[in-house]
Enzyme design. Sequence first.
Site, PDB file in Angstrom:
ATOM      1  N   HIS A  51       0.672  -1.147   0.013  1.00 16.63           N
ATOM      2  CA  HIS A  51       0.030   0.131   0.004  1.00 16.63           C
ATOM      3  C   HIS A  51       0.829   1.394   0.114  1.00 16.63           C
ATOM      4  CE1 HIS A  51      -4.091  -1.900   1.535  1.00 16.63           C
ATOM      5  NE2 HIS A  51      -3.302  -2.768   0.809  1.00 16.63           N
ATOM      6  N   GLU A  53       0.980   3.943   1.954  1.00 12.05           N
ATOM      7  CA  GLU A  53       1.517   4.167   3.127  1.00 12.05           C
ATOM      8  C   GLU A  53       2.533   3.546   3.597  1.00 12.05           C
ATOM      9  OE1 GLU A  53      -2.985   4.658   3.682  1.00 12.05           O
ATOM     10  OE2 GLU A  53      -1.706   3.543   2.446  1.00 12.05           O
ATOM     11  N   CYS A  81      -6.299   2.029   6.043  1.00 15.19           N
ATOM     12  CA  CYS A  81      -7.072   0.654   6.090  1.00 15.19           C
ATOM     13  C   CYS A  81      -6.520   0.048   7.724  1.00 15.19           C
ATOM     14  CB  CYS A  81      -6.623  -0.216   5.071  1.00 15.19           C
ATOM     15  SG  CYS A  81      -4.874  -1.052   4.883  1.00 15.19           S
ATOM     16  N   CYS A  84      -2.319  -0.507   7.465  1.00 12.38           N
ATOM     17  CA  CYS A  84      -1.596   0.844   7.269  1.00 12.38           C
ATOM     18  C   CYS A  84      -1.908   1.738   8.570  1.00 12.38           C
ATOM     19  CB  CYS A  84      -2.187   1.622   6.256  1.00 12.38           C
ATOM     20  SG  CYS A  84      -1.553   0.979   4.596  1.00 12.38           S
TER      21      CYS A  84
END
Length: 146
Positions: A51, A53, A81, A84
């Site tokens: 992801h 992040e 999410c 993260c």
Amino acid sequence: MNKEFMKLAILEAQKAAEEGEVPVGAVIVKNGEVIAAAHNRREQLKNALSHAEIEAINIACQKLNSWRLDDCELYVTLEPCPMCTGAIINARIKTVVFGAYDSKMGCMDSVINLCDYPFNHKVEIYGGIMEDDCLKVLQGFFKKLR
């Protein structure tokens, strides 16, 4: 909070879209200087952990030679999410500024706020910053897919 940094995160999200990735971009800032910029790379790397992040946190940790990002701000185009958010707490990031809310996976307000729990670190959260601009990139990407 600086909208110029969110604009950089949006540019990262646009890069992701060009690569066929869900367009989420992230920028990490320390003392007013960008130390990391990244975007989703799950499809490219075939890795669920890639992801925006997480990618940005990895870059920032390498740059600072430390896992502690306690004086850093994270600008991200979509509400983080659960994975993260956990990484943000563990990295001790001071502030998160996100654009669009995520009603399905958002864990800083939408579904739950994991930062409300009594972990050893509290994150300052600012949501909905430049939300329309962030949503445009996401909606445009999914519109093209259909």
